[in-house]
Enzyme design. Sequence first.
Site, PDB file in Angstrom:
ATOM      1  CE  LYS A 129      -4.132   1.788   2.476  1.00  0.00           C
ATOM      2  NZ  LYS A 129      -4.831   1.887   3.687  1.00  0.00           N
ATOM      3  CB  SER A 169      -8.030   0.997   5.683  1.00  0.00           C
ATOM      4  OG  SER A 169      -8.630   2.280   5.733  1.00  0.00           O
ATOM      5  CB  SER A 177      -8.053   4.074   2.908  1.00  0.00           C
ATOM      6  OG  SER A 177      -7.151   3.207   3.672  1.00  0.00           O
TER       7      SER A 177
END
Lengths: 497, 509
Positions: free
Chosen positions: B85, B184, B160
């Site tokens: 990420k 997330s 997210s």
Amino acid sequence: MTDMLVPFDDVVASYDPALGLEIHVELNTNTKMFCGCPASFGGEPNTQVCPTCLGLPGAMPVVNGKAVESAIRIGLALNCDIAEWCRFARKNYFYPDMPKNFQTSQYDEPIAFEGYLDVEVEGETFRIEIERAHMEEDTGKSSHVGGTDGRIHGADYSLVDYNRAGIPLIEIVTKPILGTGEKAPLVAKAYVSAIRDLIVALGVSDARMDQGSIRADVNLSLAPKGSGVLGTRSETKNVNSLRSVERAVRFEMSRHAGILDAGGSVLQETRHFHENDGTTSSGREKSDAEDYRYFPEPDLVPVAPSREWVEELRATLPENPAAKRARLQEEWGFTDLDMRDTIGAGALALVEETVAAGAAPQAARKWWLTELTRRANDAGVELAELAVIPAQVAAVQALVDAKTINDKLARQVFDGLLAGEGTPEEIIAARGLAVVSDEGALSAAVDKAIAENPDIADKIRDGKVAAAGALIGAVMKEMRGQADAGRVRELVLEKLA
Amino acid sequence: MSDELIKKTAAELADALAAGETTSVEVTRAHLDRILEVDGTAESGVHAFLHVDAEGALTQAAESDARRTAGRARHLLDGVPIAVKDVLATQGLPTTCGSKILEGWVPPYDATVVRRIKDAGLPILGKTNMDEFAMGSSTEHSAYGPTRNPWDQTRIPGGSGGGSAAAVAAFEAPLALGTDTGGSIRQPGAVTGTVGVKPTYGGVSRYGLVALANSLDQVGPVTRTVLDSALLHELIGGHDPLDSTSVDAPVDGFVAAARQGATGDLKGLKVGVIKELAGEGWQPGVMQRFAETVDLLTELGAEVTEVSCPTFVHAMATYYLILPAECSSNLAKFDAMRYGLRVVPDGDPSAEAVMKATRDAGFGDEVKRRIMIGTYALSSGYYDAYYGQAQKVRTLISRDFAAAFEGVDVLVSPTSPTTAFPLGEKLDDPLAMYLQDLATIPANLAGVPGISVPAGLADEDGLPVGFQVLAPALADDRLYRVGAAVEAALTDRWGGPILAKAPTLEGPR
């Protein structure tokens, strides 16, 4: 706008001053407060930095255990309570020298709180109440290029050096200091001096005010005499010598009185102190609206020093100042007068360190109280702020003891040290200061002096040894001072025996 | 061949590499090819990646193969590629956090978790898309365009960490790292039919994770199977001297727990169904799959009861005070003085003007919204009423968890109230977006671990539903035991992994 200044005697006739001092002490830990970067002074700009102290995205702080230890020792030496559990907090404000745009500090949970320190001024003891001593990190250092006076206004651009960012600081905050009257400036100075001595004794900081490792903010307010209220304060930032502390208080008292006498109100603001003329000027307005939005630092776990550790640290504290003075006087064989002069000159710690570095006590005292005091006065700084350190004084005295130089040449060595010309040995070599030990040259000079002063020589031959001084003086002049006067005397007496 | 490779789980790839049936270069190239084929751009395709490092990944793969040939493989997963990420600092690789303000920033250091996967020999395929600074539940708040759900490219992949979940769901990577501040990792896992784990707070180092909310953030695995998550969790977990909030607890029981769970025996396990995380407003298809999964637990021998955690109804409000407060301070550092975007307004190059202009241009609306809320909540005079009060409620939520865990071993709920919603649907309604995290937020507030595993497809839209399991702090192994049991039983029932039901992805050409 120039403020009306009221003569000091008139100020204290009409007003009671209230002092408050905030002292920042830069710790001498090997590494910074929250990362492993060196915490040493100097270094090429931005070379002692890492992701954490540069505030790079993602980097995290870790508390320096040694800094916590130093903070606790300072707190204990100031007779404070040590928190069983405390946290760091973020002080949020934007400024380019702050890598994260918040300073990791302590807010309502300081490591040490509720202490005191007694200081003596002209035979009177004042107990200074300590509100708190807390840990925080230093900011980077901005310099403003272009413009007239190195200030941000009018500068073409600014540079920031983050080497200093993250160096551990202890901030020591007093409660309002009341009842000092006309002694307020001296009490302020004596307090800062006492803090400095204590820091030196603890060995937790370089304690060099000239290099900013101890910085004082001086808060002052006036209230009508006897009113018992607290007036609006000004906060004079970064006053960086003991003499300046005294002058800043004196100036602010006169300035505040001028405003109050004219029926005005003092603005709550920060002020800058000017070393050149002893005045202060307005910094930024500091109203209660200024909001740092403190909250506990979520990247750090609480600091919870065990009581056992605190007691261990208490056992490492240096002895209390009064007991220490008595001991030193005994060890050094100083008279009461010697001792009082030494303390009055602010030379106690300096003499102690000089003795520790190998000098005889009276010799150490002589240099600090005569030659070096004179130079400090000439430069308008405190003794401890001179660019000569005790180890160097001891080294100079050792050279005198070894007869490499005499007292007169030693003074020139001090000139060299103050001018930053290197070690005493380097200065002696560079300036050609060593006493001439060439017996041939010395003997020739003595012969020459005898030949040029037959009358005196005769007197000495007749047993009037006291007359030798004149011949010795002539020889020393001939040798340009670079001779051992004792040896010259021996030679004169030998030759005229 | 290449299709076979990308369909393998990380554990299967590890076995194949160990058996010499394939090489890391082959595996890595297969995934890079898949990325080329399906990932597309901001305009079309999955768009799970913001940056693909083909050259770096292949170099690391070749090095891994050389080690393995020499008999010096460093880890079971040595050579198995991974996606990271874009909120985790990667030395030499751009790290943008999905924000314009960090466009072009290349960190000079690795996050601890990145260092650990590099040291173990996992080639890094690239950096995955995310909502800007991890603020969002749809990845639509990425400044670089949204990620699209591989199940239906008109829908969100969650957020997210939609990029990491979509990359794994689209077979662009067998493993990914995510971060979970309020869901997330778990919510994207739920809506993409993948597995996501939020470890116990402090279980995995946060050093190098660009903080959203420091007291809530946690790095965790994003995978297609529970076993793969366990393998990755054991690799990245454990104490880190650079993160003083990381705990010094063992991280070696996860794989064993997953293997034990996969045998399907949950006898004696006490399961609590959280009463407050269900009911009105929850999508019927989600509730239906959830109820079936709870029944499944009973079939596997667990004792299921209903548990009430009354303060959970305040979790959302609490979260949206604490998070903005912390992030308003965290994001202050983005000021153009040292790195990232720098906007100099005409006629005023002063630091203050540059800071203002840069922050105005560099931050998106959601980020600005949270900075403003947080600044307000921390302000003098409001602190006690907002931030202070939120911290008190947070304590109550932790107590509710503690009380619940006195009676049960794990708590369960649907991971998210709905399946993947259409792109754009909630973009103008922040509150509706925030509700996506209703069920996941309590775990972050209390620091307890949670997992989301696929529970099937909702009847009304045929999209994946997630089943959340929560355990007490430092009992992450229970997530793996229960998660693996559910996964094994459901995979059996479906006759294969859930992603086999996903539509075949076509390239964006």
